[in-house]
Write a protein that holds these residues in place. Structure first.
Motif, mmCIF file in Angstrom:
data_model
loop_
_atom_site.group_PDB
_atom_site.id
_atom_site.type_symbol
_atom_site.label_atom_id
_atom_site.label_comp_id
_atom_site.label_asym_id
_atom_site.label_seq_id
_atom_site.Cartn_x
_atom_site.Cartn_y
_atom_site.Cartn_z
ATOM 1 N N LEU A 169 -38.971 10.845 -40.730
ATOM 2 C CA LEU A 169 -38.248 10.115 -41.760
ATOM 3 C C LEU A 169 -37.949 8.688 -41.312
ATOM 4 O O LEU A 169 -37.977 7.755 -42.117
ATOM 5 C CB LEU A 169 -36.939 10.837 -42.107
ATOM 6 C CG LEU A 169 -37.084 12.150 -42.883
ATOM 7 C CD1 LEU A 169 -35.721 12.798 -43.073
ATOM 8 C CD2 LEU A 169 -37.728 11.882 -44.247
ATOM 9 N N LEU A 170 -37.682 8.518 -40.033
ATOM 10 C CA LEU A 170 -37.413 7.193 -39.506
ATOM 11 C C LEU A 170 -38.631 6.287 -39.669
ATOM 12 O O LEU A 170 -38.510 5.117 -40.036
ATOM 13 C CB LEU A 170 -37.018 7.287 -38.034
ATOM 14 C CG LEU A 170 -36.729 5.960 -37.332
ATOM 15 C CD1 LEU A 170 -35.582 5.228 -38.025
ATOM 16 C CD2 LEU A 170 -36.408 6.200 -35.862
ATOM 17 N N GLN A 171 -39.820 6.832 -39.419
ATOM 18 C CA GLN A 171 -41.031 6.037 -39.571
ATOM 19 C C GLN A 171 -41.235 5.616 -41.029
ATOM 20 O O GLN A 171 -41.648 4.487 -41.318
ATOM 21 C CB GLN A 171 -42.248 6.829 -39.078
ATOM 22 C CG GLN A 171 -43.544 6.020 -39.060
ATOM 23 C CD GLN A 171 -43.434 4.788 -38.168
ATOM 24 O OE1 GLN A 171 -43.040 4.879 -37.009
ATOM 25 N NE2 GLN A 171 -43.770 3.626 -38.717
ATOM 26 N N ASP A 172 -40.945 6.561 -41.938
ATOM 27 C CA ASP A 172 -41.044 6.224 -43.360
ATOM 28 C C ASP A 172 -40.086 5.084 -43.716
ATOM 29 O O ASP A 172 -40.433 4.176 -44.480
ATOM 30 C CB ASP A 172 -40.720 7.452 -44.223
ATOM 31 C CG ASP A 172 -41.808 8.509 -44.154
ATOM 32 O OD1 ASP A 172 -42.943 8.159 -43.750
ATOM 33 O OD2 ASP A 172 -41.521 9.667 -44.487
ATOM 34 N N GLN A 173 -38.880 5.179 -43.166
ATOM 35 C CA GLN A 173 -37.899 4.134 -43.443
ATOM 36 C C GLN A 173 -38.340 2.780 -42.879
ATOM 37 O O GLN A 173 -38.143 1.739 -43.507
ATOM 38 C CB GLN A 173 -36.536 4.522 -42.859
ATOM 39 C CG GLN A 173 -35.884 5.712 -43.546
ATOM 40 C CD GLN A 173 -35.626 5.414 -45.012
ATOM 41 O OE1 GLN A 173 -35.103 4.370 -45.351
ATOM 42 N NE2 GLN A 173 -36.007 6.341 -45.875
ATOM 43 N N ILE A 174 -38.934 2.810 -41.689
ATOM 44 C CA ILE A 174 -39.413 1.570 -41.089
ATOM 45 C C ILE A 174 -40.490 0.930 -41.956
ATOM 46 O O ILE A 174 -40.495 -0.280 -42.184
ATOM 47 C CB ILE A 174 -39.939 1.832 -39.665
ATOM 48 C CG1 ILE A 174 -38.772 2.199 -38.738
ATOM 49 C CG2 ILE A 174 -40.698 0.620 -39.131
ATOM 50 C CD1 ILE A 174 -39.203 2.630 -37.356
ATOM 51 N N ASN A 175 -41.414 1.767 -42.452
ATOM 52 C CA ASN A 175 -42.456 1.246 -43.334
ATOM 53 C C ASN A 175 -41.849 0.645 -44.607
ATOM 54 O O ASN A 175 -42.266 -0.416 -45.067
ATOM 55 C CB ASN A 175 -43.438 2.358 -43.699
ATOM 56 C CG ASN A 175 -44.242 2.817 -42.496
ATOM 57 O OD1 ASN A 175 -44.394 2.087 -41.514
ATOM 58 N ND2 ASN A 175 -44.759 4.040 -42.553
ATOM 59 N N TRP A 176 -40.851 1.374 -45.134
ATOM 60 C CA TRP A 176 -40.201 0.886 -46.360
ATOM 61 C C TRP A 176 -39.472 -0.436 -46.108
ATOM 62 O O TRP A 176 -39.513 -1.347 -46.922
ATOM 63 C CB TRP A 176 -39.212 1.949 -46.853
ATOM 64 C CG TRP A 176 -38.668 1.671 -48.216
ATOM 65 C CD1 TRP A 176 -39.214 2.010 -49.411
ATOM 66 C CD2 TRP A 176 -37.456 0.973 -48.524
ATOM 67 N NE1 TRP A 176 -38.432 1.582 -50.448
ATOM 68 C CE2 TRP A 176 -37.344 0.931 -49.939
ATOM 69 C CE3 TRP A 176 -36.460 0.374 -47.762
ATOM 70 C CZ2 TRP A 176 -36.268 0.325 -50.574
ATOM 71 C CZ3 TRP A 176 -35.394 -0.239 -48.411
ATOM 72 C CH2 TRP A 176 -35.299 -0.255 -49.802
ATOM 73 N N ILE A 177 -38.824 -0.515 -44.949
ATOM 74 C CA ILE A 177 -38.107 -1.743 -44.587
ATOM 75 C C ILE A 177 -39.073 -2.913 -44.447
ATOM 76 O O ILE A 177 -38.799 -4.035 -44.885
ATOM 77 C CB ILE A 177 -37.314 -1.539 -43.285
ATOM 78 C CG1 ILE A 177 -36.135 -0.595 -43.540
ATOM 79 C CG2 ILE A 177 -36.811 -2.871 -42.725
ATOM 80 C CD1 ILE A 177 -35.429 -0.164 -42.284
ATOM 81 N N ASN A 178 -40.231 -2.651 -43.828
ATOM 82 C CA ASN A 178 -41.215 -3.725 -43.669
ATOM 83 C C ASN A 178 -41.672 -4.263 -45.022
ATOM 84 O O ASN A 178 -41.796 -5.472 -45.214
ATOM 85 C CB ASN A 178 -42.412 -3.228 -42.865
ATOM 86 C CG ASN A 178 -42.070 -2.998 -41.402
ATOM 87 O OD1 ASN A 178 -41.131 -3.610 -40.883
ATOM 88 N ND2 ASN A 178 -42.806 -2.128 -40.730
ATOM 89 N N ASN A 179 -41.930 -3.319 -45.943
ATOM 90 C CA ASN A 179 -42.344 -3.738 -47.287
ATOM 91 C C ASN A 179 -41.218 -4.482 -47.993
ATOM 92 O O ASN A 179 -41.445 -5.502 -48.649
ATOM 93 C CB ASN A 179 -42.763 -2.517 -48.119
ATOM 94 C CG ASN A 179 -44.040 -1.879 -47.598
ATOM 95 O OD1 ASN A 179 -44.878 -2.557 -46.998
ATOM 96 N ND2 ASN A 179 -44.198 -0.587 -47.822
#
Length: 365
Positions: A169-179
């Motif tokens: 979930l953290l990785q998903d959040q990081i991707n979302w934050i980058n976008n």
């Protein structure tokens, strides 16, 4: 949206406790500058309560004006609160700070929920211009976007903490934050462009399109310090339209306004590229002349005077009296240069008008 839908506005404001909200204060100060008003504030509304986030020239908070503006979909304007049915007996109207005029822009999120209100008060009755209303509405939208960014950033930080132990979930959040970060950069660039445009408008004279008195004072301070530091010539030209009051009395203020606009164009077209032309106030104009000694400044003044005299004017001929001053070693402040130019202007008017007088000649006479 009607009033009933906003009687109990509920706003989650986690950004109130975070750092990085200086942009909010800057936009509120800019609202006061653009409207040339002494008081401005940002009110955030939560469950019917008004929570003040930022203020300029305010000794305390107020809720009635803000809640009234919150019920509108467009900026609310009040030209004279003494004559307004809702506010004629308001404590801020009958007592300190003696509010007379008000403009308030509701801050609405994309989903229609209210963030709060951007409020501007004046202590004199006035009619807000269309440019004032557009500027306040634009600042309201800028504040809404800024508050949205802060709120979303706080929400992201909360999500990262909540799901920090779950690697997937953290990785998903990081991707979302980058976008989302890329989107923030775009929004930040738009906000910067809005701020730059509003800063420019705050330094323009609305009638003539020239720089205003505030911009003149800032530029004179810069040129004065540069000339003093590097021992470069610097002159100042102060111009007053002759018999302008009688012109207004004879032909009306609208005709007088057209004269000021046309005269501003003559000055702009006659100025050198490095000169700074501004409206000093009323029928007075001012020019900062870098690299111009007293003889050069007199020549520029004569060019301005003859250009005005030779222009095609409706109703009757227009002339101007001009006072010129040049920086000397005895001058310690920009105000000294202004005072000398004003003294020379008075001499031009006293000696028959339609003249150029240099302060240096007054000393020598």
């Amino acid at each position: 949206m009607n009033d009933a839908s906003r009687t109990q506005p509920i706003i989650e404001c986690p950004f109130l406790q975070t750092e990085g909200t200086d942009g909010v204060d800057h936009l509120v100060r800019l609202a006061a500058d653009v409207c040339k008003a002494p008081m401005a504030g940002l009110a955030l509304v939560e469950s019917g309560r008004v929570l003040w986030r930022s203020g300029v020239g305010m000794g305390g908070g107020e809720s009635a004006f803000c809640l009234r503006a919150l019920s509108q979909d467009a900026p609310l304007t009040i030209g004279n609160a003494c004559e307004d049915a809702h506010f004629h007996d308001h404590p801020w109207v009958v007592g300190e700070p003696h509010v007379r005029a008000f403009i308030g822009a509701p801050l609405l999120a994309l989903d229609g929920k209210p963030h709060g209100v951007l409020c501007i008060w004046d202590t004199h009755p006035r009619s807000f211009s269309e440019s004032d209303i557009r500027a306040v509405a634009g600042l309201g939208r800028a504040l809404t976007a800024h508050l949205d960014l802060l709120s979303h950033t706080a929400a992201l930080e909360s999500r990262l903490i909540r799901y920090g132990e779950d690697e997937a979930l953290l990785q998903d959040q990081i991707n979302w934050i980058n976008n989302y970060g890329r989107d923030l950069e775009v929004r930040a660039a738009r906000l910067e462009a809005i701020n730059a445009r509003l800063e420019a408008l705050a330094k323009l004279d609305g009638m003539t399109g020239l720089k205003n008195h505030r911009a003149f004072q800032e530029r004179l301070e810069t040129e004065f310090q540069r000339a003093a530091r590097y021992s470069m010539p610097l002159s100042l030209l102060l111009l007053d339209v002759d018999h302008f009051k009688s012109f207004n009395d004879s032909y009306g203020h609208l005709a007088g306004d057209e004269v000021l606009k046309a005269l501003a164009q003559v000055l702009q077209e006659s100025a050198r590229g490095l000169d700074f032309v501004a409206r000093y106030g009323g029928e007075e104009f001012v020019m900062i002349l870098p690299h111009a000694d007293h003889l050069g400044a007199i020549g520029i003044g004569e060019r301005m005077r003859t250009g005005i005299e030779a222009a095609a004017w409706p109703n009757r001929p227009i002339t101007a009296s001009i006072g010129v001053a040049t920086l000397t070693r005895g001058m310690e402040r920009p105000s000294d240069l202004i005072a000398q130019a004003d003294r020379a202007l008075y001499a031009s008017k006293a000696n028959g008008r339609n003249l150029v007088t240099h302060a240096k000649n007054l000393v020598e006479e």
